[in-house]
Design a protein around this motif. Structure first.
Motif, PDB file in Angstrom:
ATOM      1  N   ALA A  35      37.642  35.259  21.900  1.00  0.00           N
ATOM      2  CA  ALA A  35      38.679  35.718  22.216  1.00  0.00           C
ATOM      3  C   ALA A  35      39.443  35.015  23.281  1.00  0.00           C
ATOM      4  O   ALA A  35      38.909  34.084  24.016  1.00  0.00           O
ATOM      5  N   TRP A  36      40.697  35.307  23.456  1.00  0.00           N
ATOM      6  CA  TRP A  36      41.351  34.857  24.722  1.00  0.00           C
ATOM      7  C   TRP A  36      41.882  36.190  25.780  1.00  0.00           C
ATOM      8  O   TRP A  36      42.334  37.024  25.121  1.00  0.00           O
ATOM      9  N   PHE A  37      41.277  36.020  26.858  1.00  0.00           N
ATOM     10  CA  PHE A  37      41.864  37.258  27.917  1.00  0.00           C
ATOM     11  C   PHE A  37      42.948  36.623  28.900  1.00  0.00           C
ATOM     12  O   PHE A  37      42.638  35.305  29.207  1.00  0.00           O
ATOM     13  N   ARG A  38      43.354  37.367  29.596  1.00  0.00           N
ATOM     14  CA  ARG A  38      43.921  36.932  30.869  1.00  0.00           C
ATOM     15  C   ARG A  38      43.806  38.100  32.096  1.00  0.00           C
ATOM     16  O   ARG A  38      43.719  39.072  31.681  1.00  0.00           O
ATOM     17  N   GLN A  39      44.104  37.455  33.315  1.00  0.00           N
ATOM     18  CA  GLN A  39      44.004  38.470  34.390  1.00  0.00           C
ATOM     19  C   GLN A  39      45.188  37.825  35.298  1.00  0.00           C
ATOM     20  O   GLN A  39      44.980  36.862  35.944  1.00  0.00           O
ATOM     21  N   ALA A  40      46.088  38.890  35.648  1.00  0.00           N
ATOM     22  CA  ALA A  40      47.019  38.482  36.773  1.00  0.00           C
ATOM     23  C   ALA A  40      46.602  39.041  37.918  1.00  0.00           C
ATOM     24  O   ALA A  40      45.824  39.839  37.873  1.00  0.00           O
ATOM     25  N   PRO A  41      47.356  38.480  39.039  1.00  0.00           N
ATOM     26  CA  PRO A  41      46.810  38.932  40.369  1.00  0.00           C
ATOM     27  C   PRO A  41      47.180  40.570  40.535  1.00  0.00           C
ATOM     28  O   PRO A  41      48.276  40.847  39.951  1.00  0.00           O
ATOM     29  N   GLY A  42      46.189  41.425  40.854  1.00  0.00           N
ATOM     30  CA  GLY A  42      46.305  42.594  40.985  1.00  0.00           C
ATOM     31  C   GLY A  42      46.378  43.442  39.838  1.00  0.00           C
ATOM     32  O   GLY A  42      46.756  44.690  39.766  1.00  0.00           O
ATOM     33  N   LYS A  43      46.072  42.875  38.512  1.00  0.00           N
ATOM     34  CA  LYS A  43      45.942  43.749  37.460  1.00  0.00           C
ATOM     35  C   LYS A  43      44.776  43.402  36.889  1.00  0.00           C
ATOM     36  O   LYS A  43      43.852  42.513  37.164  1.00  0.00           O
ATOM     37  N   GLU A  44      44.309  44.556  35.865  1.00  0.00           N
ATOM     38  CA  GLU A  44      43.202  44.307  35.112  1.00  0.00           C
ATOM     39  C   GLU A  44      43.117  43.020  33.967  1.00  0.00           C
ATOM     40  O   GLU A  44      44.271  42.794  33.531  1.00  0.00           O
ATOM     41  N   VAL A  48      44.274  39.350  25.091  1.00  0.00           N
ATOM     42  CA  VAL A  48      45.511  38.498  24.778  1.00  0.00           C
ATOM     43  C   VAL A  48      45.265  38.492  23.160  1.00  0.00           C
ATOM     44  O   VAL A  48      46.134  38.857  22.444  1.00  0.00           O
ATOM     45  N   SER A  49      44.267  37.800  22.610  1.00  0.00           N
ATOM     46  CA  SER A  49      44.211  37.702  21.188  1.00  0.00           C
ATOM     47  C   SER A  49      42.714  37.396  20.782  1.00  0.00           C
ATOM     48  O   SER A  49      42.142  36.840  21.780  1.00  0.00           O
ATOM     49  N   GLY A  56      39.428  38.248  10.778  1.00  0.00           N
ATOM     50  CA  GLY A  56      40.513  39.004  11.287  1.00  0.00           C
ATOM     51  C   GLY A  56      41.085  38.667  12.520  1.00  0.00           C
ATOM     52  O   GLY A  56      40.357  38.327  13.233  1.00  0.00           O
ATOM     53  N   THR A  57      42.425  38.998  12.980  1.00  0.00           N
ATOM     54  CA  THR A  57      42.967  38.357  14.302  1.00  0.00           C
ATOM     55  C   THR A  57      43.561  39.650  15.076  1.00  0.00           C
ATOM     56  O   THR A  57      44.206  40.556  14.300  1.00  0.00           O
ATOM     57  N   TYR A  58      43.649  39.647  16.132  1.00  0.00           N
ATOM     58  CA  TYR A  58      44.271  40.669  17.198  1.00  0.00           C
ATOM     59  C   TYR A  58      45.202  40.136  18.113  1.00  0.00           C
ATOM     60  O   TYR A  58      44.716  38.838  18.633  1.00  0.00           O
ATOM     61  N   TYR A  59      46.442  40.458  18.151  1.00  0.00           N
ATOM     62  CA  TYR A  59      47.126  40.195  19.157  1.00  0.00           C
ATOM     63  C   TYR A  59      47.535  41.292  20.130  1.00  0.00           C
ATOM     64  O   TYR A  59      48.164  42.424  19.438  1.00  0.00           O
ATOM     65  N   ALA A  60      47.708  41.016  21.284  1.00  0.00           N
ATOM     66  CA  ALA A  60      48.406  42.136  22.223  1.00  0.00           C
ATOM     67  C   ALA A  60      49.785  42.115  22.040  1.00  0.00           C
ATOM     68  O   ALA A  60      50.348  41.250  21.619  1.00  0.00           O
ATOM     69  N   ASP A  61      50.397  43.393  21.923  1.00  0.00           N
ATOM     70  CA  ASP A  61      51.809  43.680  21.570  1.00  0.00           C
ATOM     71  C   ASP A  61      52.699  42.790  22.393  1.00  0.00           C
ATOM     72  O   ASP A  61      53.661  42.351  21.915  1.00  0.00           O
ATOM     73  N   SER A  62      52.422  42.333  23.791  1.00  0.00           N
ATOM     74  CA  SER A  62      53.367  41.658  24.591  1.00  0.00           C
ATOM     75  C   SER A  62      53.385  40.316  24.246  1.00  0.00           C
ATOM     76  O   SER A  62      54.166  39.541  24.748  1.00  0.00           O
ATOM     77  N   VAL A  63      52.452  39.752  23.098  1.00  0.00           N
ATOM     78  CA  VAL A  63      52.363  38.566  22.856  1.00  0.00           C
ATOM     79  C   VAL A  63      52.695  38.097  21.619  1.00  0.00           C
ATOM     80  O   VAL A  63      52.801  37.031  21.145  1.00  0.00           O
ATOM     81  N   LYS A  64      52.667  39.467  20.562  1.00  0.00           N
ATOM     82  CA  LYS A  64      53.018  39.102  19.220  1.00  0.00           C
ATOM     83  C   LYS A  64      54.133  38.331  18.844  1.00  0.00           C
ATOM     84  O   LYS A  64      55.261  38.616  19.801  1.00  0.00           O
ATOM     85  N   GLY A  65      54.295  37.356  18.108  1.00  0.00           N
ATOM     86  CA  GLY A  65      55.240  36.451  17.756  1.00  0.00           C
ATOM     87  C   GLY A  65      55.542  35.503  18.393  1.00  0.00           C
ATOM     88  O   GLY A  65      56.529  34.439  18.272  1.00  0.00           O
ATOM     89  N   ARG A  66      54.649  35.271  19.636  1.00  0.00           N
ATOM     90  CA  ARG A  66      54.863  34.224  20.566  1.00  0.00           C
ATOM     91  C   ARG A  66      53.660  33.258  20.625  1.00  0.00           C
ATOM     92  O   ARG A  66      53.844  32.287  20.934  1.00  0.00           O
TER      93      ARG A  66
END
Length: 123
Positions: A35-44, A48-49, A56-66
């Motif tokens: 998996a790939w995760f991400r953490q922005a400052p001040g966020k949990e 990501v994917s 099988g694959t998973y994509y967060a809605d915020s990154v689907k198609g990109r």
């Protein structure tokens, strides 16, 4: 000892692209959840994917198609191709892996983590 090492982060303008890589020692990505995760400052931290042990694959809605996740079994490297980057994609990106493949990759409690690579998208 399992070690994961990410690379490929950097500073890019909005709309640009980056490709992250994650290489592993003492761990084979093939047929294991990764998996790939991400953490922005001040966020949990967020998933990501990921790729489940059955492929099988998973994509967060915020990154689907990109973003596109891919695993090169010959090189034992995990990639995350990130296109059309936005400022909200700015974060530290981590790869993770685990031997436990009984659940979809989104539900796996990953045991092995890389040190992270910074991605900064300027507006």
């Amino acid at each position: 000892e399992v070690q994961l090492v990410e690379s490929g982060g950097g500073l890019v303008q909005t709309g640009g692209s980056l490709r992250l890589s994650c290489t592993a020692s003492e761990f084979t990505f093939d047929k294991h959840p990764i998996a790939w995760f991400r953490q922005a400052p001040g966020k949990e931290r967020e998933t990501v994917s990921c790729i489940s042990s059955d492929g099988g694959t998973y994509y967060a809605d915020s990154v689907k198609g990109r973003f596109t996740i891919a695993s090169d079994n010959a090189d034992n490297t995990l990639y995350l191709q990130m296109n059309s980057l936005k400022p909200e994609d700015t974060a530290v990106y981590y790869c993770a892996a685990d031997y436990w493949g009984a659940a979809p990759c989104l539900l796996v409690p990953y045991d092995y983590w890389g040190q992270g690579t910074q991605v900064t998208v300027s507006s």
